[in-house]
Design an enzyme around this catalytic site. Structure first.
Site, PDB file in Angstrom:
ATOM      1  N   ASP A  60      64.274  39.000  54.608  1.00 34.20           N
ATOM      2  CA  ASP A  60      65.290  39.667  55.602  1.00 34.20           C
ATOM      3  C   ASP A  60      66.417  40.033  54.800  1.00 34.20           C
ATOM      4  OD1 ASP A  60      66.930  39.805  58.193  1.00 34.20           O
ATOM      5  OD2 ASP A  60      67.815  38.040  57.467  1.00 34.20           O
ATOM      6  N   ASP A  88      70.295  40.906  56.062  1.00 39.72           N
ATOM      7  CA  ASP A  88      71.768  40.426  56.486  1.00 39.72           C
ATOM      8  C   ASP A  88      71.635  38.714  56.504  1.00 39.72           C
ATOM      9  OD1 ASP A  88      73.339  43.056  57.037  1.00 39.72           O
ATOM     10  OD2 ASP A  88      71.449  43.293  58.184  1.00 39.72           O
ATOM     11  N   LYS A 105      60.354  41.403  64.547  1.00 41.52           N
ATOM     12  CA  LYS A 105      60.275  41.674  63.178  1.00 41.52           C
ATOM     13  C   LYS A 105      58.693  41.300  62.873  1.00 41.52           C
ATOM     14  CE  LYS A 105      63.869  41.196  60.391  1.00 41.52           C
ATOM     15  NZ  LYS A 105      65.087  40.435  59.735  1.00 41.52           N
TER      16      LYS A 105
HETATM   17  O1  C5P Z   1      68.843  42.464  58.417  1.00 39.81           O
HETATM   18  P1  C5P Z   1      68.777  41.474  59.519  1.00 39.81           P
HETATM   19  O2  C5P Z   1      67.532  41.476  60.187  1.00 39.81           O
HETATM   20  O3  C5P Z   1      69.268  40.005  59.461  1.00 39.81           O
HETATM   21  O4  C5P Z   1      69.847  42.386  60.425  1.00 39.81           O
HETATM   22  C1  C5P Z   1      70.146  41.838  61.619  1.00 39.81           C
HETATM   23  C2  C5P Z   1      71.389  41.327  61.908  1.00 39.81           C
HETATM   24  O5  C5P Z   1      72.337  42.191  62.308  1.00 39.81           O
HETATM   25  C3  C5P Z   1      71.533  40.182  63.290  1.00 39.81           C
HETATM   26  O6  C5P Z   1      71.238  38.885  62.818  1.00 39.81           O
HETATM   27  C4  C5P Z   1      72.618  40.536  64.093  1.00 39.81           C
HETATM   28  O7  C5P Z   1      73.498  39.429  63.993  1.00 39.81           O
HETATM   29  C5  C5P Z   1      73.322  41.436  63.221  1.00 39.81           C
HETATM   30  N1  C5P Z   1      73.865  42.579  64.147  1.00 39.81           N
HETATM   31  C6  C5P Z   1      75.011  43.120  64.131  1.00 39.81           C
HETATM   32  N2  C5P Z   1      75.365  44.230  64.968  1.00 39.81           N
HETATM   33  C7  C5P Z   1      74.916  44.905  65.847  1.00 39.81           C
HETATM   34  C8  C5P Z   1      73.002  44.243  65.840  1.00 39.81           C
HETATM   35  C9  C5P Z   1      72.869  43.204  64.786  1.00 39.81           C
HETATM   36  O8  C5P Z   1      75.859  42.680  63.196  1.00 39.81           O
HETATM   37  N3  C5P Z   1      75.003  45.838  66.781  1.00 39.81           N
HETATM   38 MG    MG Z   2      69.481  37.905  58.918  1.00 39.62          MG
END
Ligand code: C5P
Ligand code: MG
Length: 297
Positions: free
Chosen positions: A38, A40, A202
């Site tokens: 992953d 973030d 995912k």
């Molecule tokens: O890379 P990863 O799959 O972790 O990215 C998704 C993350 O981005 C989620 O865990 C969510 O908390 C965050 N997110 C965000 N703003 C959004 C949508 C998702 O910060 N509009």
């Molecule tokens: Mg993440």
């Protein structure tokens, strides 16, 4: 075997089983291994000096190119949906449609902001994003050993690529599947490409049609890195899987989520902002190449 596993941040439900998987990964060697990660809050830090670090979405949300009104709306969405995303008392089935709602609303708002493709590098430079400590060893070690690193992210692909590019670790062994922006001929953001990837899809459904899918299946030993319960299905596309070691970063609501994480992940790292444990495991699994010393005159 791996001294980093003695760190105070490490928790394991079955340490003996972890030992066996690590031994099997070592036996299989670099040729059989792939890392599926992953992005973030897994490869990037969750916090620094008591402050939260941004996700790839947050980097855009907080940037100067977004209007004040847009920024407020995006923040409201985050404050409403993020607690749902990590709520340990709701099921994934229950959360899934709400995540689609969050991503869709956020992407629609961003698409109205006339963001330029050429803005992204500056947004990343000005942001507080940080890769986890030890990231350079992690990326470089995998590159040197020719182990593919597959980054599977529900974040924004254009932004995350820029982060690893600016960090100097976007090596050719790195493949990314994520949400990519769609720009018009003038380089202005007009939307996001399909399929939408959110925390809880995912898996195979979004990977089936990607170029990377075939390659994914040929490496049967897996090191999986994630921070969410949704990250556990990232390796589902690997059909002839032999061994998998799941490492989970538990960043938030630690006490309440511990039980679930310990059941699902082989190794749980609690409030650990480093890649030390992962690097220790890789050092043990992969043959160490000699560091090239500069020749003396
Ligand atoms: O890379 P990863 O799959 O972790 O990215 C998704 C993350 O981005 C989620 O865990 C969510 O908390 C965050 N997110 C965000 N703003 C959004 C949508 C998702 O910060 N509009
Ligand atoms: Mg993440």
């Amino acid at each position: 075997m791996v001294s980093e596993l003695d760190k105070a941040t490490v928790r394991m439900k079955d340490p003996e089983q972890v030992k066996n998987i690590i031994s099997a990964l070592r036996k299989g060697g670099a040729g059989k291994l792939q890392v599926i990660s992953d992005f973030d809050m897994t490869l990037t830090r969750f916090g620094f000096n008591g402050r939260r670090c941004p996700t790839s979405h947050n980097i855009i949300d907080n940037s100067r190119v977004i209007s004040e009104e847009g920024r407020k709306k995006l923040k409201d969405l985050l404050h409403y949906y993020y607690p749902i995303e990590i709520d340990p008392y709701r099921t994934m089935e229950d959360k899934l449609p709400l995540m689609v709602e969050w991503w869709t609303k956020a992407h629609n708002l961003l698409s109205q902001q006339k963001i330029l493709k050429s803005d992204i590098a500056q947004m990343v430079k000005e942001s507080d994003v940080m890769l986890r400590d030890g990231f350079n060893i992690f990326f470089d070690q995998l590159h040197q050993s020719r182990v593919p690193l597959f980054i599977f992210s529900a974040g924004v692909g254009d932004v995350l690529e820029e982060i690893i590019r600016q960090a100097g670790v976007f090596h050719p062994n790195v493949n990314v599947v994520s949400n990519y922006m769609d720009f018009n001929d003038s380089g202005i953001l007009k939307g996001f490409r399909e399929p939408l990837i959110h925390t809880y899809n995912k898996n195979n459904t979004v990977l089936k049609n990607t170029e990377y899918f075939q390659q994914l299946c040929t490496r049967t030993n897996i090191l999986l890195l994630g921070d969410s319960m949704g990250d556990l299905s990232m390796a589902d596309g690997v059909t002839s899987l032999e061994n998998i070691l799941r490492v989970g970063f538990l960043n938030d609501r630690v006490e309440e989520q511990r039980g679930k994480y310990l059941e699902a992940y082989d190794i749980v790292l609690e409030k650990d902002e480093t890649l030390d444990v992962v690097n220790g495991i890789l050092r043990f699994i992969l043959p160490q190449t000699e560091l090239v010393q500069p020749k003396s005159p």
